[in-house]
Write an enzyme that holds these catalytic residues in place. Structure first.
Site, PDB file in Angstrom:
ATOM      1  N   GLY A  56      -7.194 -24.789  -2.798  1.00  0.00           N
ATOM      2  CA  GLY A  56      -6.295 -24.071  -3.707  1.00  0.00           C
ATOM      3  C   GLY A  56      -7.100 -23.404  -4.805  1.00  0.00           C
ATOM      4  O   GLY A  56      -6.870 -22.258  -5.161  1.00  0.00           O
ATOM      5  N   HIS A  59      -3.707 -26.735 -13.062  1.00  0.00           N
ATOM      6  CA  HIS A  59      -4.605 -27.791 -12.591  1.00  0.00           C
ATOM      7  C   HIS A  59      -6.057 -27.393 -12.821  1.00  0.00           C
ATOM      8  O   HIS A  59      -6.851 -28.184 -13.343  1.00  0.00           O
ATOM      9  CB  HIS A  59      -4.356 -28.079 -11.104  1.00  0.00           C
ATOM     10  CG  HIS A  59      -5.225 -29.174 -10.556  1.00  0.00           C
ATOM     11  ND1 HIS A  59      -4.882 -30.505 -10.640  1.00  0.00           N
ATOM     12  CD2 HIS A  59      -6.448 -29.141  -9.954  1.00  0.00           C
ATOM     13  CE1 HIS A  59      -5.843 -31.242 -10.109  1.00  0.00           C
ATOM     14  NE2 HIS A  59      -6.806 -30.434  -9.680  1.00  0.00           N
ATOM     15  N   GLU A  60      -6.403 -26.161 -12.444  1.00  0.00           N
ATOM     16  CA  GLU A  60      -7.800 -25.719 -12.595  1.00  0.00           C
ATOM     17  C   GLU A  60      -8.166 -25.580 -14.073  1.00  0.00           C
ATOM     18  O   GLU A  60      -9.295 -25.889 -14.472  1.00  0.00           O
ATOM     19  CB  GLU A  60      -8.027 -24.394 -11.849  1.00  0.00           C
ATOM     20  CG  GLU A  60      -7.565 -24.378 -10.404  1.00  0.00           C
ATOM     21  CD  GLU A  60      -8.054 -25.557  -9.567  1.00  0.00           C
ATOM     22  OE1 GLU A  60      -9.135 -26.103  -9.858  1.00  0.00           O
ATOM     23  OE2 GLU A  60      -7.333 -25.940  -8.628  1.00  0.00           O
ATOM     24  N   GLU A  86     -10.219 -36.092 -10.738  1.00  0.00           N
ATOM     25  CA  GLU A  86      -8.909 -35.617 -10.281  1.00  0.00           C
ATOM     26  C   GLU A  86      -7.721 -36.388 -10.867  1.00  0.00           C
ATOM     27  O   GLU A  86      -6.680 -35.807 -11.137  1.00  0.00           O
ATOM     28  CB  GLU A  86      -8.853 -35.620  -8.756  1.00  0.00           C
ATOM     29  CG  GLU A  86      -9.830 -34.645  -8.111  1.00  0.00           C
ATOM     30  CD  GLU A  86      -9.657 -33.197  -8.561  1.00  0.00           C
ATOM     31  OE1 GLU A  86      -8.621 -32.859  -9.167  1.00  0.00           O
ATOM     32  OE2 GLU A  86     -10.577 -32.394  -8.311  1.00  0.00           O
ATOM     33  N   ASN A 137     -14.912 -23.807 -11.162  1.00  0.00           N
ATOM     34  CA  ASN A 137     -16.206 -23.403 -11.706  1.00  0.00           C
ATOM     35  C   ASN A 137     -16.038 -22.939 -13.156  1.00  0.00           C
ATOM     36  O   ASN A 137     -15.157 -22.121 -13.436  1.00  0.00           O
ATOM     37  CB  ASN A 137     -16.800 -22.273 -10.864  1.00  0.00           C
ATOM     38  CG  ASN A 137     -16.802 -22.626  -9.382  1.00  0.00           C
ATOM     39  OD1 ASN A 137     -17.292 -23.672  -8.987  1.00  0.00           O
ATOM     40  ND2 ASN A 137     -16.216 -21.765  -8.572  1.00  0.00           N
ATOM     41  N   TYR A 193      -6.292 -37.967  -6.352  1.00  0.00           N
ATOM     42  CA  TYR A 193      -5.391 -37.162  -7.170  1.00  0.00           C
ATOM     43  C   TYR A 193      -4.179 -37.978  -7.628  1.00  0.00           C
ATOM     44  O   TYR A 193      -3.943 -38.147  -8.827  1.00  0.00           O
ATOM     45  CB  TYR A 193      -4.893 -35.948  -6.371  1.00  0.00           C
ATOM     46  CG  TYR A 193      -5.933 -34.900  -6.096  1.00  0.00           C
ATOM     47  CD1 TYR A 193      -5.962 -33.709  -6.819  1.00  0.00           C
ATOM     48  CD2 TYR A 193      -6.898 -35.077  -5.109  1.00  0.00           C
ATOM     49  CE1 TYR A 193      -6.914 -32.731  -6.570  1.00  0.00           C
ATOM     50  CE2 TYR A 193      -7.858 -34.114  -4.857  1.00  0.00           C
ATOM     51  CZ  TYR A 193      -7.863 -32.939  -5.590  1.00  0.00           C
ATOM     52  OH  TYR A 193      -8.809 -31.986  -5.345  1.00  0.00           O
TER      53      TYR A 193
END
Length: 466
Positions: free
Chosen positions: A110, A137-138, A160, A114, A229
């Site tokens: 998904g 989330h990122e 996570e 970085n 997660y």
């Protein structure tokens, strides 16, 4: 401690990197500098025919020219709100820019967090912003994972589990508690599905996984599953439950960031700091409460011993459950069905509804066809989360007339979390479904990431090359 990179690329191509600064020199050479210390797995470089568009004061989207307008439309003005809430909860955003690069459809994840430049799947471009919140989330990884990192892949849950908790804290602030609980219920269902597939006692269903080299060891790639997660989220939620006060736990998370920023740590480091920060909990011996011992959480496979209360989501879940019940009935009560207006339902309420329908499938003859006609918003959706569930429903009900939707979805993307469940469903289905699996894999294998190829080969009983 800085990373410097000089990259010369062919004329007409662009290079981008997870870096705090960059400039273009002559001969199409790009010079990058990452001034913050980061672990090596977060160093990322991409080269291609890509262009950028600003979507906020410190954010831009990068994509191939054919996608840039769609990317800008989907994320214009969205990211800054999420970043600002993250900063309010967890402390300063230290990375300067937060840009997003839309990867080719074969990208198996998904997103990949970085620093300064998150790589994401083009599946997020639903055309109506209905998956825009997936980026939360990122963004949350900017603190949990990037600023404080797990020391080894055996403790992947530290990245996570904390990130899922952070993501859901931001979601609560932006969308409200009920919607966050609904999304978390969807995550819990995925954890249940994963543990049913692997068996609860599988060694991967521990938070602290022992990764051993060799023929029978655990491959770090396989730690990428729902356990770190969602079981990780449950453990962090349990820690918050022990504290008993949200604002105090939020303050702990900021202190945790400050204590370990730019470091790689273990679970023992994190939990030791938790007990140090809350001496009254240490004195009570909360790390060894029978059945909830920290060591049990970390080292015993199986279902989480504590589940956070998701009942505030009932206001959104109950209508979805009741509607699914109506569609599962032998004689459809169309008057009652038509009385339910789903036009205002957000993605995860629709996902929850479809998950309920899937659980009740196969439905009585003809019901899925009627459902398909009644809700084109679902059956013709370009939202990948809805497409996945709709394809699963098609396969569980053996609706051959709509097999083309399964085929189209698998041809359009190669994300692991969408692709593998559909191959499992096809392989568990009828002969035509199995034939569809073999035909689709044969046609799409070259465009899939090698890991995804190998996982599909295992599902289909094909030989996996060493």
């Amino acid at each position: 401690r800085c990373v410097y990179l000089h990259v010369q690329v062919p004329e007409g191509f662009m290079a981008v990197m997870s870096a705090t600064s960059w400039e273009k020199e002559e001969d199409n050479t790009f010079v990058f500098k990452m001034s913050q210390p980061i672990p090596s797995y977060l160093i990322a470089l991409a080269v291609g025919d890509i262009v950028a568009a600003d979507v906020g004061p410190r954010s831009r989207v990068w994509a191939e020219p054919c996608l840039i307008e769609a990317a800008k439309k989907e994320y214009d003005g969205v990211i800054e709100e999420f970043l600002a809430v993250g900063e309010k909860l967890f402390g300063p955003y230290v990375w300067g820019r937060y840009d997003i690069l839309f990867m080719p459809p074969s990208f198996p994840f998904g997103g990949m967090e970085n620093p300064c430049l998150t790589f994401v799947t083009p599946c997020l471009l639903a055309g109506d912003r209905s998956l825009a919140d997936v980026i939360i989330h990122e963004i949350s990884h900017s603190w949990f994972g990037n600023l404080v990192t797990n020391a080894s892949w055996g403790e992947f849950w530290l990245n996570e589990g904390f990130t899922m908790y952070a993501q859901r804290r931001i979601s609560t602030e932006v969308y409200g508690l009920a919607y966050m609980c609904l999304e978390a219920a969807t995550g819990r269902a995925l954890l249940r599905q994963h543990m049913d597939n692997t068996g609860e006692d599988h060694p991967l269903n521990k938070l602290r996984v022992v990764i051993e080299p060799g023929l029978w060891g655990i491959d770090p790639e396989d730690t990428y599953n729902e356990t770190p997660y969602e079981k990780g989220f449950c453990f962090v939620s349990y820690l918050a439950h022990l504290v008993g006060d949200q604002s105090k736990f939020d303050a702990f998370l900021q202190a945790y960031m400050n204590r370990f920023k730019f470091q790689s740590i273990t679970a023992d480091d994190a939990l030791g700091f938790f007990l140090e920060y809350f001496p009254e909990l240490k004195e009570k011996g909360v790390d060894s409460i029978p059945g909830f011992e920290f060591s049990r959480w970390l080292d015993t496979p199986g279902w989480p011993p504590f589940l956070p209360d998701l009942s505030p989501g009932d206001a959104l879940m109950k209508p979805a459950e009741e509607l699914a019940e109506l569609w599962a009935a032998d004689g459809l009560n169309m008057e009652a069905i038509e009385a339910v207006d789903i036009t205002a339902w957000r993605t995860y309420q629709l996902v929850y509804f479809l998950d309920q329908v899937l659980q009740k499938s196969p439905l009585p003859q003809g019901n899925v066809e009627r459902l398909s006609k009644m809700y084109p918003k679902i059956s013709r959706s370009q939202n990948a989360e809805l497409r996945l569930r709709w394809c699963q429903i098609i396969l569980k009900n053996d609706l051959e007339a709509e097999y083309s939707k399964v085929k189209d979805f698998l041809h359009s993307q190669g994300k692991q979390k969408y692709t593998l469940p559909l191959y499992r469903a096809m392989w568990a289905g009828s002969e035509p479904a199995r034939a569809l699996a073999m035909e689709t894999f044969s046609a799409t294998a070259p465009q899939l990431h090698v890991n995804v190829q190998n996982y599909i080969k295992k599902i289909l009983g094909l030989e996996v090359a060493e």
